[in-house]
Design a protein around this motif. Structure first.
Motif, PDB file in Angstrom:
ATOM      1  N   GLY A 110      39.990  41.250  46.799  1.00 59.06           N
ATOM      2  CA  GLY A 110      40.778  41.937  46.053  1.00 59.06           C
ATOM      3  C   GLY A 110      42.074  42.732  46.406  1.00 59.06           C
ATOM      4  N   PRO A 111      41.621  44.271  47.701  1.00 58.21           N
ATOM      5  CA  PRO A 111      42.809  45.355  47.863  1.00 58.21           C
ATOM      6  C   PRO A 111      43.093  44.481  49.358  1.00 58.21           C
ATOM      7  CG  PRO A 111      40.591  45.836  48.229  1.00 58.21           C
ATOM      8  CD  PRO A 111      40.285  45.216  47.251  1.00 58.21           C
ATOM      9  N   VAL A 112      44.318  45.185  50.251  1.00 54.43           N
ATOM     10  CA  VAL A 112      45.183  44.983  51.281  1.00 54.43           C
ATOM     11  C   VAL A 112      45.775  45.858  51.510  1.00 54.43           C
ATOM     12  CG1 VAL A 112      46.292  43.448  52.562  1.00 54.43           C
ATOM     13  CG2 VAL A 112      45.264  42.362  50.630  1.00 54.43           C
ATOM     14  N   THR A 113      44.819  46.558  53.054  1.00 52.66           N
ATOM     15  CA  THR A 113      45.517  47.676  53.660  1.00 52.66           C
ATOM     16  C   THR A 113      45.883  47.154  54.799  1.00 52.66           C
ATOM     17  OG1 THR A 113      43.014  48.258  53.972  1.00 52.66           O
ATOM     18  CG2 THR A 113      43.492  48.586  51.768  1.00 52.66           C
ATOM     19  N   PHE A 133      37.144  40.795  50.562  1.00 50.25           N
ATOM     20  CA  PHE A 133      36.995  39.957  49.665  1.00 50.25           C
ATOM     21  C   PHE A 133      36.065  40.858  48.397  1.00 50.25           C
ATOM     22  CE2 PHE A 133      38.872  37.771  52.985  1.00 50.25           C
ATOM     23  CZ  PHE A 133      38.997  36.205  52.437  1.00 50.25           C
ATOM     24  N   LEU A 134      35.984  40.405  47.247  1.00 53.02           N
ATOM     25  CA  LEU A 134      35.505  41.275  46.027  1.00 53.02           C
ATOM     26  C   LEU A 134      33.967  40.784  45.905  1.00 53.02           C
ATOM     27  CD1 LEU A 134      37.901  41.861  43.606  1.00 53.02           C
ATOM     28  CD2 LEU A 134      37.080  43.740  45.037  1.00 53.02           C
ATOM     29  N   ALA A 135      32.185  41.498  45.982  1.00 50.79           N
ATOM     30  CA  ALA A 135      31.463  41.179  45.802  1.00 50.79           C
ATOM     31  C   ALA A 135      30.957  40.380  46.604  1.00 50.79           C
ATOM     32  CB  ALA A 135      31.286  40.359  43.889  1.00 50.79           C
ATOM     33  N   GLU A 136      31.202  39.849  47.493  1.00 46.12           N
ATOM     34  CA  GLU A 136      31.060  38.655  48.562  1.00 46.12           C
ATOM     35  C   GLU A 136      30.736  39.131  49.671  1.00 46.12           C
ATOM     36  OE1 GLU A 136      30.225  34.465  47.623  1.00 46.12           O
ATOM     37  OE2 GLU A 136      32.027  35.222  46.303  1.00 46.12           O
ATOM     38  N   ASN A 165      32.860  41.542  54.067  1.00 45.82           N
ATOM     39  CA  ASN A 165      33.579  41.665  53.198  1.00 45.82           C
ATOM     40  C   ASN A 165      35.550  41.252  53.330  1.00 45.82           C
ATOM     41  OD1 ASN A 165      33.315  43.732  53.289  1.00 45.82           O
ATOM     42  ND2 ASN A 165      32.984  43.866  50.339  1.00 45.82           N
ATOM     43  N   SER A 166      35.607  42.626  54.557  1.00 49.03           N
ATOM     44  CA  SER A 166      36.580  42.993  55.456  1.00 49.03           C
ATOM     45  C   SER A 166      37.583  41.436  56.540  1.00 49.03           C
ATOM     46  CB  SER A 166      36.798  44.337  55.086  1.00 49.03           C
ATOM     47  OG  SER A 166      36.306  44.739  54.129  1.00 49.03           O
TER      48      SER A 166
END
Length: 324
Positions: A110-113, A133-136, A165-166
């Motif tokens: 998902g997001p890249v920050t 990463f989304l949801a898991e 998830n990051s």
């Protein structure tokens, strides 16, 4: 994950004989079955279910008390009495208690920050990139990497986050690196580099990144500059008539050879010349001379305002050079 074989054992009060292929309906989505494979002649029958693409279940169980079906076969004792097929209520058996999760979906990004503040960074600086990463959660082995848009090309290497998830990657700026607006190089910039990124079920993550130029990492507006621009020129007052005793302001701008403004890296020393009998100052009242009257340290900006006061009126042509 896909291809995993799950067995379900059904116990009976006496030895039984099986013909055909009885089956048990499971609570998967979509509906799947565990099919009889062995146990005839004993009091325990084994059924197996092979996980397929698209299957899911937050907690595997059979679907109902009537899930065991003969499917054209028979389950009987030695005296040919048909077995009672009713199962215990779902949620109370050993299969449920085992707590098996069926997950065939690949984790995706998902997001890249980044938590690195906006600015210009030089040699030795560490820039982080965070992939969400989304949801898991995901598990990482080895050292995956992300290729950046630096010149020359550099990578941000994985450093932490497995089990969450990051994932955090880090890039250490090296001498000669440059990027006017740091970003990853492409949607395929994330590479496993001999490692793995997968979820708890063993599904490999989808490695595709969002398109460059839209992520939070890009929006952070980080520049990489490890050497002073080739030319550092006056953009106001390059040639000037100084007025004796008057404090005058001048602006310099650092530029790349192409003429594009470029932020000056940390610890860049700017030396000024052509100032005749005057002195350069750092404040607008011309009371704080620059070190040596003509040098200063500039960092993280492309435009700098300085001040000049002459003891006489004269025609001057200022020049500037940078080292660092």
């Amino acid at each position: 994950s896909i291809g995993t074989v799950v067995n379900v054992t059904v116990g009976f009060s006496e030895n039984i004989i099986v013909t055909g292929n009885p089956k048990i309906t499971l609570n998967t989505n979509p509906e799947k079955f565990a099919t009889y494979v062995s146990g005839s002649g004993s009091n325990s029958l084994i059924f197996t279910y092979t996980v397929e693409t698209g299957d899911s279940s937050s907690r595997l169980d059979y679907a109902s008390t009537t899930s065991l079906a003969l499917n054209g076969g028979t389950i009987q004792d030695a005296a040919t009495n048909n077995a009672t097929l009713s199962l215990p209520a779902p949620g109370s058996n050993g299969l449920y208690v085992t707590n098996i999760v069926i997950d065939t979906s690949a984790p995706f990004i998902g997001p890249v920050t980044t938590t690195t503040p906006t600015g210009t960074y030089g040699t030795g600086s560490v820039i982080n990139v965070t992939l969400g990463f989304l949801a898991e959660t995901v598990i990482v082995t080895g050292v995956p990497k992300i290729t950046l848009n630096t010149s020359p090309a550099r990578e941000a290497n994985y450093v932490s986050g497995s089990g969450s998830n990051s994932l955090v990657f880090a890039y250490t700026v090296q001498a000669g690196d440059a990027s006017t607006h740091l970003d990853y190089s492409s949607t395929s910039a994330l590479a496993l580099n001999g490692g793995t990124i997968s979820d708890a079920a063993g599904n490999n993550a989808t490695l595709t990144l969002p398109p460059p130029g839209i992520s939070g990492f890009y929006i952070a507006n980080i520049a990489i500059l490890t050497a002073p621009p080739n030319n550092l020129v006056w953009i106001a007052g390059q040639s000037s008539v100084s007025i004796g005793g008057q404090c005058q302001s001048y602006t310099i701008q650092s530029r790349q050879p192409s003429g594009t403004p470029a932020n000056v890296p940390s610890n860049t020393s700017v030396t000024l010349s052509g100032f005749g009998a005057g002195t350069f100052y750092s404040n607008s009242n011309c009371t704080t001379p620059l070190a040596g009257s003509a040098s200063m340290i500039v960092a993280g900006t492309s435009v700098t305002t300085i001040y000049f006061k002459d003891i006489v009126s004269e025609n001057l042509t200022f020049t500037a050079s940078a080292t660092g």
